[in-house]
Design an enzyme around this catalytic site. Sequence first.
Site, PDB file in Angstrom:
ATOM      1  N   GLU A  76      -6.896 -41.432 -63.787  1.00  0.00           N
ATOM      2  CA  GLU A  76      -7.310 -40.318 -62.911  1.00  0.00           C
ATOM      3  C   GLU A  76      -7.859 -41.003 -61.662  1.00  0.00           C
ATOM      4  OE1 GLU A  76     -10.563 -37.884 -61.708  1.00  0.00           O
ATOM      5  OE2 GLU A  76      -8.863 -38.635 -60.608  1.00  0.00           O
ATOM      6  N   GLU A 104     -10.365 -43.268 -50.987  1.00  0.00           N
ATOM      7  CA  GLU A 104     -10.838 -44.286 -51.931  1.00  0.00           C
ATOM      8  C   GLU A 104      -9.728 -45.319 -52.185  1.00  0.00           C
ATOM      9  OE1 GLU A 104     -13.371 -41.373 -54.948  1.00  0.00           O
ATOM     10  OE2 GLU A 104     -12.298 -43.055 -55.796  1.00  0.00           O
TER      11      GLU A 104
HETATM   12  N1  LIG Z   1     -11.410 -40.607 -57.434  1.00  0.00           N
HETATM   13  C1  LIG Z   1     -11.444 -40.943 -58.710  1.00  0.00           C
HETATM   14  N2  LIG Z   1     -10.657 -40.406 -59.580  1.00  0.00           N
HETATM   15  N3  LIG Z   1     -12.311 -41.867 -59.070  1.00  0.00           N
HETATM   16  C2  LIG Z   1     -12.407 -42.333 -60.456  1.00  0.00           C
HETATM   17  C3  LIG Z   1     -12.806 -43.708 -60.351  1.00  0.00           C
HETATM   18  C4  LIG Z   1     -13.189 -44.341 -61.719  1.00  0.00           C
HETATM   19  O1  LIG Z   1     -12.352 -45.468 -61.890  1.00  0.00           O
HETATM   20  C5  LIG Z   1     -13.098 -46.663 -61.773  1.00  0.00           C
HETATM   21  N4  LIG Z   1     -12.267 -47.588 -60.992  1.00  0.00           N
HETATM   22  C6  LIG Z   1     -11.803 -47.406 -59.722  1.00  0.00           C
HETATM   23  N5  LIG Z   1     -11.055 -48.454 -59.333  1.00  0.00           N
HETATM   24  C7  LIG Z   1     -11.009 -49.316 -60.401  1.00  0.00           C
HETATM   25  C8  LIG Z   1     -10.392 -50.571 -60.642  1.00  0.00           C
HETATM   26  N6  LIG Z   1      -9.647 -51.165 -59.696  1.00  0.00           N
HETATM   27  N7  LIG Z   1     -10.569 -51.170 -61.842  1.00  0.00           N
HETATM   28  C9  LIG Z   1     -11.324 -50.575 -62.794  1.00  0.00           C
HETATM   29  N8  LIG Z   1     -11.953 -49.381 -62.638  1.00  0.00           N
HETATM   30  C10 LIG Z   1     -11.789 -48.756 -61.460  1.00  0.00           C
HETATM   31  C11 LIG Z   1     -14.392 -46.283 -61.069  1.00  0.00           C
HETATM   32  O2  LIG Z   1     -15.443 -47.186 -61.395  1.00  0.00           O
HETATM   33  C12 LIG Z   1     -14.620 -44.885 -61.642  1.00  0.00           C
HETATM   34  O3  LIG Z   1     -15.211 -44.943 -62.933  1.00  0.00           O
END
Ligand SMILES: N=C(N)NCC[C@H]1O[C@@H](n2cnc3c(N)ncnc32)[C@H](O)[C@@H]1O
Length: 428
Positions: A205, A214
């Site tokens: 997601e 983002e």
């Molecule tokens: N706009 C969204 N859907 N944001 C959800 C983002 C979720 O993914 C996690 N997240 C985002 N990028 C990454 C990444 N490259 N690696 C691991 N977790 C991630 C972040 O810490 C949050 O828990």
Amino acid sequence: MQADKEDEEDVCPEEFVTLCDFTGSGSEQLSFSSGDKLLVHAKPTSEWWWAELRGVAGYVPASYLRPDGAEEEEEEEEDEDEEDTSLLDPWQDEEYFGSYGTLKLHLEMLSDKSRTEAYRQVIRSNSASLTNKVVMDLGCGTGIISLFCAQLAQPSVVYAVEASSMAEYTRQLVKQNGCEEVVTVFQGRAEEIELPDQVDVLVSEWMGNCLLFEFMVESVLLARDRWLRDGGVIWPSSAALTLVPCQADSYYREKMGFWERPYGLDFTPLQPLAHQEFFTKPKFSHLIEHNDCLTAPCDVICLNMYTLQVKDLEEIKGQFHFCVEKPGVFHGFTAWFTVFFESLEAGGATVELNTGPNSEPTHWKQTLFMLDRPVRVCAGDLIGGTILLRRNPVWRRHMTVTLHWNINCSTEETDHSQVGTKTFPMWR
Ligand SMILES: N=C(N)NCC[C@H]1O[C@@H](n2cnc3c(N)ncnc32)[C@H](O)[C@@H]1O
């Protein structure tokens, strides 16, 4: 464009160097190339300064500048104190993953029933095909999607990847719900962690405001290329950004009309400031009413998550052609997105998560882009143009959205056609 503006609070002109190219929109913004030396005369807001380049002046985005000569200082500082480099991290990871280390954003996402139930429906409707599959849940947060997989299907293993400190709690939630046999939590960035194996299904997601803000989508594409086996499935499988010309009368009255006669006084000299402060950037979490839509909406950008490449994210362009269905005031454009989850089962139904005004509301709501001036339109008028999402070359989670539009009036009363263009920073 005047050489200076008397009504800006003047500061002693300071020399700044530009970090990248910027194409201004409208007569008020000053375009420049990376490396140009600007003279900043005024700093009316923290985001937009009044500057001059070779005798021409206009507003420039402050985040694209650094003080001239600061480069040497930065290099010296970097050597001395590693902590400062977080200020120069183009991904702003410390701030970004810091925000996901607290419950606020996870509570908002989990409270969004439309979003969360859509993912549960994907797992439930594909549960048979998930048997013995290896699944990766990228950016799992509290692990909700991984827990759905373990609860509603029988995958052989789920790799739940989370970069923020929330991962420590995710491990506890996996254990608390008796899923530790199936779900393994990996703390780290998906681009950097090592998984034990390739995966059959990559689910995430990742959607941000206006779909891409983002730019977590880049992490999904890198993980796809590295960990998704040939013939594997990526969820969402595709995404669409939708646009509609709209009225925004209450928002316009609230932010601009207010200054006409507050308490019987004329505060209209504040309207240029109100315009700069409220209509220069997009409005996130806008709730557009169905009746605000002046035309049928149009999908302006479609992304295929199997073929999309990271380099494609630098500039994404779409076109639109709207026919006004009812007379009204064209205040701006509203955007939203839909993501699609193809079925693992031949002929199975595609699940979709639509964040538009005709679906259950989500925490994203919609994004409103206000024009500089409202335009009265009539039924039959044509609004054609383009949308350009341009990723910020320096701040990698940010982008600008440039809208070009042309209004062809169907009646003789108003002048034949109006052309407009506007660039919105999101947020740099
Ligand atoms: N706009 C969204 N859907 N944001 C959800 C983002 C979720 O993914 C996690 N997240 C985002 N990028 C990454 C990444 N490259 N690696 C691991 N977790 C991630 C972040 O810490 C949050 O828990």
